[in-house]
Design an enzyme around this catalytic site. Sequence first.
Site, mmCIF file in Angstrom:
data_model
loop_
_atom_site.group_PDB
_atom_site.id
_atom_site.type_symbol
_atom_site.label_atom_id
_atom_site.label_comp_id
_atom_site.label_asym_id
_atom_site.label_seq_id
_atom_site.Cartn_x
_atom_site.Cartn_y
_atom_site.Cartn_z
ATOM 1 N N GLU A 154 22.934 24.326 27.607
ATOM 2 C CA GLU A 154 23.476 25.668 27.402
ATOM 3 C C GLU A 154 22.630 26.417 26.380
ATOM 4 O O GLU A 154 22.269 25.865 25.355
ATOM 5 C CB GLU A 154 24.926 25.547 26.897
ATOM 6 N N PHE A 155 22.343 27.700 26.688
ATOM 7 C CA PHE A 155 21.484 28.487 25.792
ATOM 8 C C PHE A 155 22.219 29.684 25.192
ATOM 9 O O PHE A 155 21.589 30.577 24.645
ATOM 10 C CB PHE A 155 20.246 28.971 26.555
ATOM 11 N N GLU A 158 26.013 32.231 19.878
ATOM 12 C CA GLU A 158 27.315 32.600 19.328
ATOM 13 C C GLU A 158 27.271 34.066 18.917
ATOM 14 O O GLU A 158 26.257 34.552 18.430
ATOM 15 C CB GLU A 158 27.658 31.717 18.124
ATOM 16 N N ASN A 214 15.344 25.479 20.762
ATOM 17 C CA ASN A 214 15.887 25.689 19.421
ATOM 18 C C ASN A 214 14.850 25.409 18.340
ATOM 19 O O ASN A 214 14.801 26.096 17.319
ATOM 20 C CB ASN A 214 17.141 24.826 19.207
ATOM 21 N N GLY A 263 21.031 28.785 9.857
ATOM 22 C CA GLY A 263 22.170 27.873 9.712
ATOM 23 C C GLY A 263 22.848 27.744 11.055
ATOM 24 O O GLY A 263 22.207 27.862 12.095
ATOM 25 N N CYS A 266 23.764 24.752 15.479
ATOM 26 C CA CYS A 266 22.715 24.266 16.386
ATOM 27 C C CYS A 266 21.362 24.010 15.726
ATOM 28 O O CYS A 266 20.888 22.879 15.726
ATOM 29 C CB CYS A 266 22.556 25.243 17.550
ATOM 30 N N LYS A 269 20.982 21.031 13.107
ATOM 31 C CA LYS A 269 21.219 19.689 13.672
ATOM 32 C C LYS A 269 20.213 19.366 14.791
ATOM 33 O O LYS A 269 19.791 18.218 14.928
ATOM 34 C CB LYS A 269 22.668 19.551 14.155
ATOM 35 N N ARG A 334 29.532 26.740 10.114
ATOM 36 C CA ARG A 334 28.862 25.440 10.051
ATOM 37 C C ARG A 334 27.425 25.635 9.544
ATOM 38 O O ARG A 334 26.696 26.463 10.074
ATOM 39 C CB ARG A 334 28.868 24.764 11.437
HETATM 40 N N1 LIG Z 1 27.829 26.583 19.632
HETATM 41 C C1 LIG Z 1 26.719 26.987 20.206
HETATM 42 O O1 LIG Z 1 26.228 28.081 19.974
HETATM 43 C C2 LIG Z 1 26.011 26.089 21.203
HETATM 44 C C3 LIG Z 1 25.041 26.651 22.051
HETATM 45 C C4 LIG Z 1 24.409 25.810 22.965
HETATM 46 C C5 LIG Z 1 24.702 24.464 22.999
HETATM 47 N N2 LIG Z 1 25.626 23.948 22.141
HETATM 48 C C6 LIG Z 1 25.939 22.525 22.236
HETATM 49 O O2 LIG Z 1 27.121 22.382 23.003
HETATM 50 C C7 LIG Z 1 27.909 21.296 22.501
HETATM 51 C C8 LIG Z 1 29.277 21.801 22.094
HETATM 52 O O3 LIG Z 1 29.125 22.734 21.044
HETATM 53 P P1 LIG Z 1 30.343 23.632 20.525
HETATM 54 O O4 LIG Z 1 29.770 24.527 19.480
HETATM 55 O O5 LIG Z 1 31.059 24.217 21.684
HETATM 56 O O6 LIG Z 1 31.239 22.494 19.845
HETATM 57 P P2 LIG Z 1 32.708 22.635 19.221
HETATM 58 O O7 LIG Z 1 32.744 21.691 18.090
HETATM 59 O O8 LIG Z 1 33.027 24.082 19.006
HETATM 60 O O9 LIG Z 1 33.669 22.122 20.389
HETATM 61 C C9 LIG Z 1 33.692 20.812 20.863
HETATM 62 C C10 LIG Z 1 35.074 20.545 21.447
HETATM 63 O O10 LIG Z 1 35.062 19.264 22.094
HETATM 64 C C11 LIG Z 1 36.334 18.681 21.887
HETATM 65 N N3 LIG Z 1 36.268 17.234 22.157
HETATM 66 C C12 LIG Z 1 35.771 16.238 21.375
HETATM 67 N N4 LIG Z 1 35.918 15.059 21.995
HETATM 68 C C13 LIG Z 1 36.494 15.292 23.199
HETATM 69 C C14 LIG Z 1 36.877 14.479 24.300
HETATM 70 N N5 LIG Z 1 36.688 13.170 24.271
HETATM 71 N N6 LIG Z 1 37.454 15.068 25.370
HETATM 72 C C15 LIG Z 1 37.653 16.401 25.418
HETATM 73 N N7 LIG Z 1 37.304 17.233 24.392
HETATM 74 C C16 LIG Z 1 36.726 16.688 23.311
HETATM 75 C C17 LIG Z 1 36.665 19.032 20.452
HETATM 76 O O11 LIG Z 1 38.042 18.883 20.180
HETATM 77 C C18 LIG Z 1 36.195 20.498 20.407
HETATM 78 O O12 LIG Z 1 37.229 21.384 20.778
HETATM 79 C C19 LIG Z 1 27.091 20.701 21.354
HETATM 80 O O13 LIG Z 1 26.308 19.656 21.834
HETATM 81 C C20 LIG Z 1 26.220 21.856 20.919
HETATM 82 O O14 LIG Z 1 25.025 21.419 20.307
HETATM 83 C C21 LIG Z 1 26.296 24.747 21.262
#
Ligand SMILES: NC(=O)c1ccc[n+]([C@@H]2O[C@H](COP(=O)([O-])OP(=O)(O)OC[C@H]3O[C@@H](n4cnc5c(N)ncnc54)[C@H](O)[C@@H]3O)[C@@H](O)[C@H]2O)c1
Length: 448
Positions: A154-155, A158, A214, A263, A266, A269, A334
């Site tokens: 996913e790209f 936020e 990233n 910060g 993403c 980490k 975060r």
């Molecule tokens: N936030 C961003 O901008 C972004 C953009 C691209 C990719 N990503 C990637 O996408 C992934 C998710 O990021 P996010 O920011 O949405 O994370 P987040 O922490 O906001 O959400 C993760 C969710 O997963 C849930 N979860 C954990 N274990 C679970 C399980 N076993 N079953 C069902 N749900 C479960 C948590 O309760 C939480 O609600 C990460 O790997 C991140 O690096 C994030």
Amino acid sequence: MKVTIFGTGYVGLVQGAVLADVGHDVLCVDVDAAKVAALQAGRIPIHEPGLQPMVQANQAAGRLRFTTDAREGVTHGRLLFLAVGTPPDEDGSADLQHVLAVARTIATHMAAPKTIVNKSTVPVGTADQVADTVRTVLAGRGAQIAFEVVSNPEFLKEGAAVADCKRPDRIVIGTASAAAEAQLRELYAPFNRNHDRIVMMDVRSAELTKYAANAMLATKISFINEIAGLAERLGADIEAVRRGIGSDPRIGYSFIYPGAGYGGSCFPKDVKALIHTAQSTGFTPELLLAVERRNDAQRQTLGERIVAHYGGSLQGKTIAVWGLAFKPETDDMREAPSRYLLQALWAAGARVRAHDPAAMGEARRIFGERADLTLCESPADALQGAHALAIVTEWKIFRVPDFEQIAQRLRDRMIFDGRNLYDPAVVAGHGLGYVSIGRPGVSPPDKA
Ligand SMILES: NC(=O)c1ccc[n+]([C@@H]2O[C@H](COP(=O)([O-])OP(=O)(O)OC[C@H]3O[C@@H](n4cnc5c(N)ncnc54)[C@H](O)[C@@H]3O)[C@@H](O)[C@H]2O)c1
């Protein structure tokens, strides 16, 4: 199509809503019961422009549902998306516990062929690990059911996540399976009408593409911050330099804003995890190590400047802080540079009066009640009784402030700007001192 999404965070919730919005039948599963209850009641736990009406409309239409029932989730979707968190482990590698937990859950409950689509950001080789996990659990059940594991990173950004998912720049799909490719092409067809945005590749390349993207963006930020440090020492103006290099189309203007460091959930980490991956192969990622070091230093720079301005101690000083979220249009704190600033201010003895348009709830959750922190309802309120103002997040409402009011309220008439929002001459014209990044500073005139 019937789709299940595991994880309703910034990625899963937005993707679920956007897929439902074009007519897919989406079930979102999360282990966080409070979050699921809130979503079922139409309450959105994150700040993301345009998300609330989209979730509510699709819920009302019955195309978007939320549950904690993993079995129901596995049964519902032909496509099962993983959008769970992959936070850094102690050694900097990506912690795959949530990804592998979902893999076990899927294998425990699946009774028909499934395509598992990984949207979480995961190290190269994770799809193989997920497949091994599923195979092991299926074998333990004595079940023989076909499945595929696809990488579909996913790209989204936020703060613009809904728009990004509705109109993605590219849709990267990593698979060797023609059947899985056809399913994902069908799923994404509504987002792929104007021109073909789908970039097909093998699974490992898709996994690496996300980290490379990233890491490249983080590199641009650390690069301009490094040049900003040079500009300060050489008497140059980084904003002029930025415009001068950005006009070259090979460089471009985006992601070369100097500031208080990157910060968020993403970049820090993912750079760390890529460094770890590289080192685990015996390869030293010289550039990435430097990108991270520069950013670690950059996140300290605003605090250091304020403390240095006051001769090493902030005892008796109150600093107004504008912006807490790691960037505008989100409530996500975060790894936010603001957190490093606040720690530095507190360590030097300051009190803080802070305002953020979206992250006040998040700040309350992170910092709790503290005598040295007052969370203020407006930018103007944060200035009340403060000696100086620090700006950490470039929210639009901070761009054209009431400088007269700032000059009246700040006892020491100093602005420390971690985002270079203002023209130093304009700030000086209001009798304010101004310290920004990579530009000559302006001292405040003596108070009358
Ligand atoms: N936030 C961003 O901008 C972004 C953009 C691209 C990719 N990503 C990637 O996408 C992934 C998710 O990021 P996010 O920011 O949405 O994370 P987040 O922490 O906001 O959400 C993760 C969710 O997963 C849930 N979860 C954990 N274990 C679970 C399980 N076993 N079953 C069902 N749900 C479960 C948590 O309760 C939480 O609600 C990460 O790997 C991140 O690096 C994030």
